[in-house]
Write an enzyme that holds these catalytic residues in place. Structure first.
Site, PDB file in Angstrom:
ATOM      1  N   GLU A 127      -3.269   7.281  -8.216  1.00 38.54           N
ATOM      2  CA  GLU A 127      -3.185   6.296  -9.291  1.00 38.54           C
ATOM      3  C   GLU A 127      -4.309   6.513 -10.297  1.00 38.54           C
ATOM      4  OE1 GLU A 127      -3.162   2.382  -7.617  1.00 38.54           O
ATOM      5  OE2 GLU A 127      -1.408   2.767  -6.367  1.00 38.54           O
TER       6      GLU A 127
ATOM      7  N   HIS B  49       0.721  -0.545 -10.597  1.00 36.96           N
ATOM      8  CA  HIS B  49      -0.128  -1.325  -9.695  1.00 36.96           C
ATOM      9  C   HIS B  49      -0.636  -2.605 -10.377  1.00 36.96           C
ATOM     10  CE1 HIS B  49      -2.881  -0.879  -5.932  1.00 36.96           C
ATOM     11  NE2 HIS B  49      -2.506  -2.140  -6.118  1.00 36.96           N
TER      12      HIS B  49
ATOM     13  N   ARG C 234       0.860  -1.186   0.000  1.00 42.79           N
ATOM     14  CA  ARG C 234       0.000   0.000   0.000  1.00 42.79           C
ATOM     15  C   ARG C 234       0.893   1.232   0.000  1.00 42.79           C
ATOM     16  NH1 ARG C 234      -3.492  -3.122  -1.043  1.00 42.79           N
ATOM     17  NH2 ARG C 234      -5.502  -3.442  -0.022  1.00 42.79           N
TER      18      ARG C 234
END
Length: 351
Positions: free
Chosen positions: A297, A316, A268
């Protein structure tokens, strides 16, 4: 008849073929005198006008589930449910109030940021998660990033550099001579350790809940965070995000690291204070970073990260390998079966 409702968030189970496949995988509940349905949370993916978030998943991370709303028809379709199963969709008090017979909430991911946990506790509703659902691909990807950064693989990719020479900024250590520190020693941390153990490197782990005896059997030393940061050549993040772990790596912690150490984060973003990390990278206070998660993001094109020459940036994608839909469902299938049979639950997070 008892009812199990699966909520599609518009990404999970988003087409007819996948919906049928998901329902087929939960058809076992009919043998336990229960029915199953799948409904779509149409409002989840709609961001408010002027929102700073690029995805609703990111909004969940920062604002939590309480800010989300639902269509009346959607809530009506849930009202007879005893069990609801969600992926990223927000499960807040408004939803719980609309389901008077709700007894269990199953979240098909390891984090429960999308559940209003205080409301569930107040109502006596069981909340279960799916720990380790993408642990295999994330562990693989983490080790890949460690190797890619340490051996400058991306910097020596001919397609990127157009320069196929054999020079290196610095002759790197052998992996077996490295000390690698794992911050967090849960399912993913342990799987990363298993993969790295084959290289013969020294492995350290920091986790307040670590089983020291089990870690020692894996050849991992349980240490304090301070010792891990001071002695590691690579620090890799595998802690769960919660209020207590927010910014656990900040300016003070970067100052403890070796100047030639690097940090990897596939967990995270908010475990690391991004501003402090940027400063450490810009000043070459540490060797660099390999990152798959960010405070914003997708990473904006004007991000300062793109100006750095000591980072690997990926969008990601650590968990996107294999059949992630089936991986997502597998753990929750067993938990729902245990619940309907009245057996002890394995993944309840609010005991």
């Amino acid at each position: 008849m008892r009812k199990v409702t699966i909520i599609s968030d518009g990404r999970f189970a988003s087409d007819e073929a996948t919906i049928k496949d998901v329902l087929d995988q939960f058809s076992f509940v009919k043998e336990l005198d229960a029915d199953v349905q799948l409904v779509t949370d149409k409002l989840y993916r709609i961001l408010p006008e002027g929102s700073n978030y690029t995805t609703p998943d990111h909004r969940i991370e920062f604002e939590g589930p309480t800010v989300f709303d639902y269509e009346p028809e959607f809530l009506e379709s849930l009202k007879d449910s005893e069990v609801i199963i969600a992926h990223y969709s927000a499960v807040n008090k408004k939803m719980m109030d609309a389901i008077p017979g709700l007894k269990m909430i199953g979240i098909m991911r390891s984090g429960t940021e999308n559940v209003e946990m205080d409301a569930a506790k107040e109502k006596g509703i069981i909340v279960c998660n799916s720990p380790g659902r993408v642990s295999e691909p994330v562990a693989d990807y983490t080790v890949s990033l460690i190797l890619a950064f340490h051996r400058c693989i991306t910097k020596k990719d001919m397609v990127i550099t157009k320069d196929f020479n054999r020079t290196f900024p610095k002759n790197p250590k052998l992996i077996k001579d490295m000390t690698i520190g794992l911050v967090g020693f849960g399912i993913i941390g342990r799987k990363v350790a298993q993969r790295l153990s084959g290289f013969g490197c020294r492995l350290l782990a920091y986790d307040p809940f670590i089983n020291k005896e089990a870690a020692e059997k894996m050849g991992v030393e349980a240490v304090s965070l301070e010792q891990l940061l001071k002695e590691s050549d690579c620090v890799t993040m595998h802690a769960r995000y919660m209020e207590e772990t927010k910014d656990m790596i900040g300016k003070e912690q970067f100052a403890m690291m070796k100047p030639d150490a690097f940090i990897v984060n596939t967990a995270r973003s908010r475990l690391i204070n991004e501003e402090a990390m940027l400063e450490a990278l810009q000043n070459h206070q540490i060797r660099g970073a390999a990152l798959d998660v960010y405070d914003e993001e997708p990473l904006p094109l004007d991000s300062k990260f793109f100006e750095l020459d000591n980072v690997i940036l990926s969008p990601h994608i650590a968990g996107t390998a294999g059949d992630w839909t089936r991986l997502t469902i597998a753990a929750m299938q067993e938990e729902v079966e245990r619940y309907l049979k009245g057996e002890a639950l394995k993944f309840q997070v609010n005991k």
